[in-house]
Scaffold this motif. Structure first.
Motif, PDB file in Angstrom:
ATOM      1  N   VAL A   1       0.872  -0.924   0.424  1.00  0.00           N
ATOM      2  CA  VAL A   1      -0.269   0.154  -0.532  1.00  0.00           C
ATOM      3  C   VAL A   1       1.342   1.307   0.330  1.00  0.00           C
ATOM      4  O   VAL A   1       1.939   1.346   1.043  1.00  0.00           O
ATOM      5  N   ILE A   2       0.735   2.310  -0.675  1.00  0.00           N
ATOM      6  CA  ILE A   2       2.145   3.185  -1.093  1.00  0.00           C
ATOM      7  C   ILE A   2       0.972   4.575  -0.242  1.00  0.00           C
ATOM      8  O   ILE A   2      -0.653   4.999  -0.718  1.00  0.00           O
ATOM      9  N   ALA A   3       1.047   5.050   0.729  1.00  0.00           N
ATOM     10  CA  ALA A   3       0.757   6.182   1.046  1.00  0.00           C
ATOM     11  C   ALA A   3       1.038   7.449   0.337  1.00  0.00           C
ATOM     12  O   ALA A   3       2.170   8.127  -0.182  1.00  0.00           O
ATOM     13  N   THR A   4      -0.094   8.687  -0.180  1.00  0.00           N
ATOM     14  CA  THR A   4       0.279   9.290  -1.144  1.00  0.00           C
ATOM     15  C   THR A   4      -0.263  10.051  -1.061  1.00  0.00           C
ATOM     16  O   THR A   4      -1.724  10.819  -0.390  1.00  0.00           O
ATOM     17  N   ARG A   5       0.052  11.914  -0.859  1.00  0.00           N
ATOM     18  CA  ARG A   5      -0.511  12.859  -1.255  1.00  0.00           C
ATOM     19  C   ARG A   5      -1.911  12.877  -2.508  1.00  0.00           C
ATOM     20  O   ARG A   5      -1.235  11.689  -3.313  1.00  0.00           O
ATOM     21  N   GLU A   6      -2.979  13.480  -2.397  1.00  0.00           N
ATOM     22  CA  GLU A   6      -3.813  13.657  -3.892  1.00  0.00           C
ATOM     23  C   GLU A   6      -3.597  14.496  -4.777  1.00  0.00           C
ATOM     24  O   GLU A   6      -4.823  14.997  -5.572  1.00  0.00           O
ATOM     25  N   SER A   7      -2.908  15.464  -4.692  1.00  0.00           N
ATOM     26  CA  SER A   7      -2.357  16.322  -5.715  1.00  0.00           C
ATOM     27  C   SER A   7      -2.199  15.571  -6.940  1.00  0.00           C
ATOM     28  O   SER A   7      -1.358  14.657  -6.528  1.00  0.00           O
TER      29      SER A   7
ATOM     30  N   PHE B   1       3.870  18.213   4.016  1.00  0.00           N
ATOM     31  CA  PHE B   1       3.831  17.300   3.480  1.00  0.00           C
ATOM     32  C   PHE B   1       3.561  15.839   3.623  1.00  0.00           C
ATOM     33  O   PHE B   1       3.919  15.075   2.982  1.00  0.00           O
ATOM     34  N   VAL B   2       4.411  15.150   4.525  1.00  0.00           N
ATOM     35  CA  VAL B   2       5.341  14.226   4.483  1.00  0.00           C
ATOM     36  C   VAL B   2       4.707  13.323   5.749  1.00  0.00           C
ATOM     37  O   VAL B   2       4.368  11.659   6.271  1.00  0.00           O
ATOM     38  N   LYS B   3       4.040  14.277   6.787  1.00  0.00           N
ATOM     39  CA  LYS B   3       4.130  13.637   8.347  1.00  0.00           C
ATOM     40  C   LYS B   3       2.644  12.714   8.591  1.00  0.00           C
ATOM     41  O   LYS B   3       2.829  12.080   9.508  1.00  0.00           O
ATOM     42  N   GLU B   4       1.611  13.524   8.071  1.00  0.00           N
ATOM     43  CA  GLU B   4       1.244  12.160   7.237  1.00  0.00           C
ATOM     44  C   GLU B   4       0.870  10.795   7.379  1.00  0.00           C
ATOM     45  O   GLU B   4       0.520  10.205   7.819  1.00  0.00           O
ATOM     46  N   LEU B   5       1.722  11.073   5.969  1.00  0.00           N
ATOM     47  CA  LEU B   5       2.182   9.917   5.372  1.00  0.00           C
ATOM     48  C   LEU B   5       2.942   8.859   6.389  1.00  0.00           C
ATOM     49  O   LEU B   5       3.151   7.781   6.311  1.00  0.00           O
ATOM     50  N   GLU B   6       3.389   8.982   7.124  1.00  0.00           N
ATOM     51  CA  GLU B   6       4.876   8.713   8.031  1.00  0.00           C
ATOM     52  C   GLU B   6       3.911   8.102   9.527  1.00  0.00           C
ATOM     53  O   GLU B   6       3.692   6.726   9.647  1.00  0.00           O
ATOM     54  N   VAL B   7       2.617   8.812   9.419  1.00  0.00           N
ATOM     55  CA  VAL B   7       1.758   8.052  10.639  1.00  0.00           C
ATOM     56  C   VAL B   7       1.311   7.447  10.107  1.00  0.00           C
ATOM     57  O   VAL B   7       1.235   5.763  10.362  1.00  0.00           O
TER      58      VAL B   7
ATOM     59  N   GLY C   1      13.388   5.452  13.395  1.00  0.00           N
ATOM     60  CA  GLY C   1      11.824   4.302  12.951  1.00  0.00           C
ATOM     61  C   GLY C   1      12.061   5.020  11.549  1.00  0.00           C
ATOM     62  O   GLY C   1      11.627   3.817  10.683  1.00  0.00           O
ATOM     63  N   PHE C   2      12.471   5.758  10.539  1.00  0.00           N
ATOM     64  CA  PHE C   2      12.313   5.783   9.094  1.00  0.00           C
ATOM     65  C   PHE C   2      13.217   5.740   8.453  1.00  0.00           C
ATOM     66  O   PHE C   2      14.350   6.260   8.734  1.00  0.00           O
ATOM     67  N   VAL C   3      12.996   5.252   7.434  1.00  0.00           N
ATOM     68  CA  VAL C   3      14.452   5.652   6.256  1.00  0.00           C
ATOM     69  C   VAL C   3      13.575   6.024   5.009  1.00  0.00           C
ATOM     70  O   VAL C   3      12.500   5.835   4.570  1.00  0.00           O
ATOM     71  N   LEU C   4      14.781   6.524   3.892  1.00  0.00           N
ATOM     72  CA  LEU C   4      14.944   6.665   2.273  1.00  0.00           C
ATOM     73  C   LEU C   4      14.572   5.265   1.984  1.00  0.00           C
ATOM     74  O   LEU C   4      16.453   4.757   2.441  1.00  0.00           O
ATOM     75  N   ALA C   5      13.837   4.833   1.831  1.00  0.00           N
ATOM     76  CA  ALA C   5      14.871   2.711   1.228  1.00  0.00           C
ATOM     77  C   ALA C   5      14.947   3.118  -0.430  1.00  0.00           C
ATOM     78  O   ALA C   5      15.951   1.478  -0.657  1.00  0.00           O
ATOM     79  N   CYS C   6      14.575   3.954  -1.297  1.00  0.00           N
ATOM     80  CA  CYS C   6      14.906   3.927  -3.035  1.00  0.00           C
ATOM     81  C   CYS C   6      15.168   5.507  -2.935  1.00  0.00           C
ATOM     82  O   CYS C   6      13.894   5.986  -2.580  1.00  0.00           O
ATOM     83  N   VAL C   7      16.214   5.586  -3.782  1.00  0.00           N
ATOM     84  CA  VAL C   7      15.873   6.908  -4.445  1.00  0.00           C
ATOM     85  C   VAL C   7      15.874   6.218  -6.132  1.00  0.00           C
ATOM     86  O   VAL C   7      16.968   6.018  -6.525  1.00  0.00           O
ATOM     87  N   MET C   8      14.666   7.314  -6.508  1.00  0.00           N
ATOM     88  CA  MET C   8      14.513   6.525  -8.123  1.00  0.00           C
ATOM     89  C   MET C   8      15.364   7.828  -9.420  1.00  0.00           C
ATOM     90  O   MET C   8      16.172   8.758  -8.914  1.00  0.00           O
ATOM     91  N   GLU C   9      15.603   7.529 -10.081  1.00  0.00           N
ATOM     92  CA  GLU C   9      15.871   7.836 -11.322  1.00  0.00           C
ATOM     93  C   GLU C   9      15.384   9.520 -11.522  1.00  0.00           C
ATOM     94  O   GLU C   9      14.667   9.175 -11.299  1.00  0.00           O
TER      95      GLU C   9
ATOM     96  N   GLY D   1      13.988  16.897  -8.949  1.00  0.00           N
ATOM     97  CA  GLY D   1      13.646  15.940  -9.441  1.00  0.00           C
ATOM     98  C   GLY D   1      13.678  14.504  -9.663  1.00  0.00           C
ATOM     99  O   GLY D   1      13.629  13.765 -10.321  1.00  0.00           O
ATOM    100  N   ALA D   2      14.138  14.244  -8.503  1.00  0.00           N
ATOM    101  CA  ALA D   2      14.526  13.373  -7.391  1.00  0.00           C
ATOM    102  C   ALA D   2      13.304  12.738  -6.420  1.00  0.00           C
ATOM    103  O   ALA D   2      12.711  13.252  -6.239  1.00  0.00           O
ATOM    104  N   LEU D   3      13.026  11.295  -6.789  1.00  0.00           N
ATOM    105  CA  LEU D   3      11.709  10.958  -6.226  1.00  0.00           C
ATOM    106  C   LEU D   3      12.091   9.543  -4.842  1.00  0.00           C
ATOM    107  O   LEU D   3      13.108   8.991  -5.422  1.00  0.00           O
ATOM    108  N   GLY D   4      11.733   9.615  -3.990  1.00  0.00           N
ATOM    109  CA  GLY D   4      12.685   9.309  -2.844  1.00  0.00           C
ATOM    110  C   GLY D   4      11.283   8.072  -2.630  1.00  0.00           C
ATOM    111  O   GLY D   4      10.026   8.565  -1.607  1.00  0.00           O
ATOM    112  N   ILE D   5      11.409   7.287  -1.356  1.00  0.00           N
ATOM    113  CA  ILE D   5      11.070   6.358  -1.269  1.00  0.00           C
ATOM    114  C   ILE D   5      10.676   5.805   0.162  1.00  0.00           C
ATOM    115  O   ILE D   5      12.563   5.483   0.579  1.00  0.00           O
ATOM    116  N   GLU D   6      10.313   6.314   0.840  1.00  0.00           N
ATOM    117  CA  GLU D   6      10.328   6.280   2.312  1.00  0.00           C
ATOM    118  C   GLU D   6       9.705   4.744   2.992  1.00  0.00           C
ATOM    119  O   GLU D   6       8.404   4.262   2.735  1.00  0.00           O
ATOM    120  N   VAL D   7      10.203   4.451   3.624  1.00  0.00           N
ATOM    121  CA  VAL D   7       9.310   2.698   4.511  1.00  0.00           C
ATOM    122  C   VAL D   7      10.428   3.293   5.765  1.00  0.00           C
ATOM    123  O   VAL D   7      10.955   3.602   6.900  1.00  0.00           O
TER     124      VAL D   7
END
Length: 312
Positions: free
Chosen positions: A12-18, A65-71, A95-103, A202-208
């Motif tokens: 399940v991916i948590a995301t803002r709705e913009s 922009f990220v706090k609610e996603l972390e919750v 307790g959180f890490v950047l698991a991936c940074v995409m191209e 310009g980069a996307l990061g994925i947090e887990v």
């Protein structure tokens, strides 16, 4: 520890709705589905999306922009969160890490205007919209005559405000416009020596959650090492400077072979001090080497007169 995602489990991916945030989450969803995973989105509205009448630097920074996603990750309602990396605070909560940074997509800033082809063509005293303190100081270094006006809201809202005549031009990240198929709105893109990008732009990061070794392993094929090392150096500049969105700071790395050339700039919002710019390069093959380069650049910024900020 089992590091594999079970075949019948759903990510399940948590995301803002913009529209832009959903594009980014759907892009990650498609990449993971191509690897055989079952993936769905959990759309959320963050405080950063709700508070539009004040600048981010005055209401808590881009971390809004990220706090609610972390919750949602913490409570187990979602497994991963997809972020524009320039919106991610330099220090993640415990307790959180950047698991991936995409191209990386195009890291540059874009000049957008219905009537003017470039910054140089704006008339004296023209109004340019941005809520980025970095962009403000870099614009004023080039054109002290301009009136820089606050501009909040998602990408579509910002473009609508421009089209309604509230601004003569606005400055946006080129990556967002390109991702949404709005490249034709870009009148010109600023080269880095004109408008140095923000750390991670310009980069996307994925947090887990840090304890999700299964997800970290599943996300590994999406990672792009040159981007990850480059943004690690950029973010280290900002972290070492106490960086937050209340600091007018830019940092951008460019690869030449295995050497990373890192540039940073700091500006004085009061206009009393000259723009401070630093260039440094090093061979970088690990995250530790990338962060060491960023810290060295931050040290040079401070030695040249740049002031520390307050962490957020």
């Amino acid at each position: 520890m089992n590091t594999a995602i079970s075949p019948d489990s759903e990510i399940v991916i948590a995301t803002r709705e913009s529209r832009l945030a959903l594009w980014q989450a759907e892009h990650v969803q498609a990449r993971l589905q191509a690897l055989g995973h079952s993936v769905r989105l959990l759309g959320m509205t963050t405080k950063g999306d709700q508070i539009l009448d004040r600048s981010l630097s005055k209401v808590g920074g881009k971390g809004l922009f990220v706090k609610e996603l972390e919750v949602a990750l913490e409570e187990g309602r979602a497994d991963i969160a997809v972020h524009s990396l320039k919106d991610v605070p330099m220090e993640l909560p415990e307790g959180f890490v950047l698991a991936c940074v995409m191209e990386r997509e195009d890291p540059r800033d874009a000049f957008v205007s219905p009537n003017y082809a470039a910054l140089d063509f704006l008339p004296q005293g023209a109004t340019v919209g941005t809520s980025s303190l970095r962009r403000q100081v870099l614009l004023q270094a080039q054109r002290p005559d301009l009136r820089i006006a606050p501009l909040r809201g998602n990408l579509d809202t910002r473009l609508r405000k421009l089209d309604e005549g509230h601004y003569d031009a606005i400055v946006l990240a080129a990556a967002g416009l390109k991702r949404l198929g709005l490249e034709e709105r870009i009148r010109c893109a600023f080269e880095a020596d004109e408008m140095l990008p923000a750390a991670g732009q310009g980069a996307l990061g994925i947090e887990v959650r840090a304890d999700r070794a299964d997800l970290i392993a599943a996300l590994a094929p999406l990672a792009h090492e040159p981007t990850w090392l480059g943004v690690a150096a950029e973010r280290a500049v900002s972290r070492s400077m106490g960086g937050s969105c209340s600091m007018p700071l830019a940092a951008h790395g460019i690869w030449q072979g295995d050497e990373l050339f890192l540039r940073a700039a700091w500006g004085d919002l009061e206009g009393q001090l000259a723009l401070v710019q630093v260039d440094e390069h090093a061979t970088v093959t690990t995250l530790a080497e990338a962060e060491a380069l960023g810290e060295a650049v931050a040290q040079q910024l401070r030695a040249s007169g740049a002031r520390m900020g307050l962490s957020s």
